[in-house]
Design a protein around this motif. Structure first.
Motif, mmCIF file in Angstrom:
data_model
loop_
_atom_site.group_PDB
_atom_site.id
_atom_site.type_symbol
_atom_site.label_atom_id
_atom_site.label_comp_id
_atom_site.label_asym_id
_atom_site.label_seq_id
_atom_site.Cartn_x
_atom_site.Cartn_y
_atom_site.Cartn_z
ATOM 1 N N PRO A 16 0.799 -1.225 0.000
ATOM 2 C CA PRO A 16 0.000 0.000 0.000
ATOM 3 C C PRO A 16 0.835 1.281 0.000
ATOM 4 O O PRO A 16 0.461 2.260 -0.655
ATOM 5 C CB PRO A 16 -0.825 -0.119 1.290
ATOM 6 N N GLU A 17 1.957 1.274 0.716
ATOM 7 C CA GLU A 17 2.792 2.470 0.760
ATOM 8 C C GLU A 17 3.438 2.743 -0.596
ATOM 9 O O GLU A 17 3.620 3.905 -0.981
ATOM 10 C CB GLU A 17 3.867 2.320 1.841
ATOM 11 N N VAL A 18 3.776 1.672 -1.310
ATOM 12 C CA VAL A 18 4.357 1.827 -2.651
ATOM 13 C C VAL A 18 3.292 2.242 -3.653
ATOM 14 O O VAL A 18 3.513 3.082 -4.535
ATOM 15 C CB VAL A 18 5.040 0.516 -3.090
ATOM 16 N N GLU A 31 -9.692 7.203 3.203
ATOM 17 C CA GLU A 31 -9.223 7.288 4.588
ATOM 18 C C GLU A 31 -8.134 6.275 4.892
ATOM 19 O O GLU A 31 -7.281 6.510 5.733
ATOM 20 C CB GLU A 31 -10.392 7.082 5.550
ATOM 21 N N LYS A 32 -8.178 5.134 4.173
ATOM 22 C CA LYS A 32 -7.196 4.093 4.464
ATOM 23 C C LYS A 32 -7.057 3.173 3.253
ATOM 24 O O LYS A 32 -8.043 2.869 2.578
ATOM 25 C CB LYS A 32 -7.620 3.287 5.697
ATOM 26 N N VAL A 33 -5.805 2.727 3.003
ATOM 27 C CA VAL A 33 -5.530 1.761 1.929
ATOM 28 C C VAL A 33 -4.668 0.654 2.507
ATOM 29 O O VAL A 33 -3.594 0.915 3.068
ATOM 30 C CB VAL A 33 -4.813 2.410 0.727
ATOM 31 N N ILE A 34 -5.134 -0.593 2.387
ATOM 32 C CA ILE A 34 -4.359 -1.750 2.838
ATOM 33 C C ILE A 34 -4.439 -2.827 1.776
ATOM 34 O O ILE A 34 -5.268 -2.775 0.864
ATOM 35 C CB ILE A 34 -4.868 -2.301 4.190
ATOM 36 N N TRP A 35 -3.566 -3.831 1.892
ATOM 37 C CA TRP A 35 -3.648 -4.995 1.014
ATOM 38 C C TRP A 35 -4.431 -6.090 1.734
ATOM 39 O O TRP A 35 -4.137 -6.425 2.876
ATOM 40 C CB TRP A 35 -2.262 -5.517 0.625
ATOM 41 N N ASP A 36 -5.447 -6.629 1.066
ATOM 42 C CA ASP A 36 -6.304 -7.662 1.641
ATOM 43 C C ASP A 36 -6.026 -8.985 0.937
ATOM 44 O O ASP A 36 -6.411 -9.178 -0.219
ATOM 45 C CB ASP A 36 -7.776 -7.277 1.486
ATOM 46 N N LEU A 58 -5.261 3.533 -11.234
ATOM 47 C CA LEU A 58 -3.948 3.049 -10.803
ATOM 48 C C LEU A 58 -2.986 3.275 -11.959
ATOM 49 O O LEU A 58 -3.134 2.682 -13.039
ATOM 50 C CB LEU A 58 -4.007 1.567 -10.432
ATOM 51 N N LYS A 59 -2.027 4.158 -11.741
ATOM 52 C CA LYS A 59 -1.167 4.612 -12.829
ATOM 53 C C LYS A 59 -0.089 3.589 -13.180
ATOM 54 O O LYS A 59 0.348 2.812 -12.342
ATOM 55 C CB LYS A 59 -0.516 5.941 -12.448
ATOM 56 N N GLU A 60 0.319 3.656 -14.443
ATOM 57 C CA GLU A 60 1.368 2.750 -14.922
ATOM 58 C C GLU A 60 2.663 2.987 -14.167
ATOM 59 O O GLU A 60 2.936 4.087 -13.676
ATOM 60 C CB GLU A 60 1.605 2.956 -16.413
ATOM 61 N N GLY A 61 3.442 1.917 -14.009
ATOM 62 C CA GLY A 61 4.730 2.014 -13.354
ATOM 63 C C GLY A 61 4.728 1.568 -11.907
ATOM 64 O O GLY A 61 5.798 1.428 -11.306
ATOM 65 N N VAL A 62 3.535 1.329 -11.318
ATOM 66 C CA VAL A 62 3.498 0.885 -9.938
ATOM 67 C C VAL A 62 4.148 -0.491 -9.842
ATOM 68 O O VAL A 62 3.944 -1.364 -10.683
ATOM 69 C CB VAL A 62 2.046 0.861 -9.401
ATOM 70 N N LEU A 63 4.949 -0.694 -8.796
ATOM 71 C CA LEU A 63 5.735 -1.911 -8.643
ATOM 72 C C LEU A 63 5.006 -2.901 -7.738
ATOM 73 O O LEU A 63 4.619 -2.566 -6.621
ATOM 74 C CB LEU A 63 7.106 -1.574 -8.054
ATOM 75 N N ALA A 64 4.818 -4.116 -8.246
ATOM 76 C CA ALA A 64 4.169 -5.170 -7.461
ATOM 77 C C ALA A 64 5.198 -5.888 -6.602
ATOM 78 O O ALA A 64 6.415 -5.706 -6.754
ATOM 79 C CB ALA A 64 3.465 -6.158 -8.389
ATOM 80 N N GLY A 65 4.696 -6.751 -5.712
ATOM 81 C CA GLY A 65 5.575 -7.459 -4.806
ATOM 82 C C GLY A 65 6.504 -8.436 -5.493
ATOM 83 O O GLY A 65 7.571 -8.768 -4.970
ATOM 84 N N ASN A 66 6.112 -8.916 -6.674
ATOM 85 C CA ASN A 66 6.970 -9.868 -7.402
ATOM 86 C C ASN A 66 7.967 -9.168 -8.319
ATOM 87 O O ASN A 66 8.659 -9.815 -9.113
ATOM 88 C CB ASN A 66 6.115 -10.841 -8.212
ATOM 89 N N GLY A 67 8.034 -7.835 -8.241
ATOM 90 C CA GLY A 67 9.019 -7.092 -9.031
ATOM 91 C C GLY A 67 8.520 -6.611 -10.379
ATOM 92 O O GLY A 67 9.229 -5.867 -11.063
ATOM 93 N N THR A 68 7.305 -6.980 -10.783
ATOM 94 C CA THR A 68 6.771 -6.527 -12.069
ATOM 95 C C THR A 68 6.123 -5.157 -11.920
ATOM 96 O O THR A 68 5.678 -4.767 -10.844
ATOM 97 C CB THR A 68 5.732 -7.527 -12.611
ATOM 98 N N LYS A 69 6.068 -4.435 -13.045
ATOM 99 C CA LYS A 69 5.461 -3.110 -13.070
ATOM 100 C C LYS A 69 4.190 -3.117 -13.914
ATOM 101 O O LYS A 69 4.075 -3.881 -14.865
ATOM 102 C CB LYS A 69 6.441 -2.069 -13.634
ATOM 103 N N LEU A 70 3.248 -2.268 -13.520
ATOM 104 C CA LEU A 70 2.015 -2.131 -14.298
ATOM 105 C C LEU A 70 2.364 -1.418 -15.598
ATOM 106 O O LEU A 70 2.852 -0.287 -15.593
ATOM 107 C CB LEU A 70 0.975 -1.333 -13.502
#
Length: 276
Positions: A16-18, A31-36, A58-70
């Motif tokens: 969420p912070e990334v 008010e709040k963003v978390i990963w569910d 959700l804008k392009e370039g966001v980094l996922a946990g597995n290292g891939t980007k949108l």
């Protein structure tokens, strides 16, 4: 309670912070963003209202946990729906204790319900030990075999649409004598706001609660050969002298009976108590 949740699913977990700098929600009431993990989605909580048009991007370039980007910006538009009608007793306990000294009010909570129907059955006193000893509580058995129907009433709530409510409803019209103590089965059903034709509406809720109407609060301490019982008043918090206390066996037989002393205490020491 005024909160709305939007789930934005993703094929890979997002921190969420990334993700937050890449997330744009219009109107921005986030008010709040978390990963569910249970939904494999970003859980976005905000103060949107039913009928609001919300744009989630959700804008392009966001980094996922597995290292891939949108690779491409994702955008969706949605309309916040009205909450489904619901109704329940605002207490998680299966049994409630109500003291008539402060009124016979039952807390209820819900949304989009225009009225509540209350039905009440009073358990015959000689069947109370049977009900209390049962490991499996069956409300159908309670109201059909062991009790007397007390009455039914419908209460108009007059609550605003789409706003959760918490209120207390007085059962005085069902329990005609407010000093009549006893064990009751209370069944509640709600009539949704959309129900305009009384011949076609459906109920929401359908909850059963055991209601004990009393101002006595006994506390029992059992040993192998004795039973001590203290009786206090719920409304005053003081000992109740002269209260009649009866102990039953699991087979509904009277094992011992007596009255409390000046300190609200009584001690039973029967010769052959058995299970009680």
């Amino acid at each position: 309670d005024g909160e709305c949740v939007i789930y934005l699913r993703a094929s890979s977990p997002l921190d969420p912070e990334v993700a937050r700098p890449f997330l744009k929600v219009t109107p921005d009431k986030v008010e709040k963003v978390i990963w569910d993990d249970s939904y494999s989605a970003l859980k976005i909580t905000g103060k949107w209202k039913p009928g609001d048009n919300v744009v989630v991007q959700l804008k392009e370039g966001v980094l996922a946990g597995n290292g891939t980007k949108l690779a491409k910006t994702y955008q969706t538009v949605l309309v916040i729906p009205e909450p489904e009608p619901f109704l329940r007793v605002d207490n998680d306990a299966q049994r409630l204790v109500i003291t008539p000294e402060y009124g016979l009010r039952v807390p209820v909570t819900g949304v989009n319900v225009k009225s509540v129907e209350f039905s009440l059955w009073r358990l015959y006193d000689n069947n109370i030990p049977v009900e209390m000893a049962s490991e499996y509580w069956d409300p159908v058995q309670f109201n059909d075999r062991f009790s007397k129907f007390s009455g039914r009433m419908e209460v108009d709530l007059m609550e605003p649409r789409n706003q959760a409510f918490h209120k207390a409803v007085d059962l005085a019209d069902l329990v005609k004598d407010k000093h009549l103590r006893g064990l009751y089965l209370l069944r509640i059903n709600g009539v949704p706001m959309e129900a305009k034709d009384p011949n076609t509406y459906w109920y929401v809720g359908g909850e059963d609660k055991i209601i004990l109407i009393t101002d006595l609060a006994p506390v029992a301490f059992k040993t192998e050969d004795s039973l001590k019982v203290w009786v206090n008043s719920l409304s005053g918090g003081k000992a109740v002298p002269g209260a009649t206390v009866t102990a039953y066996s699991i087979s509904n037989q009277v094992v011992a009976q007596g009255r409390t002393n000046a300190e609200g205490l009584i001690t039973f020491q029967p010769e052959n108590p058995g299970p009680w």
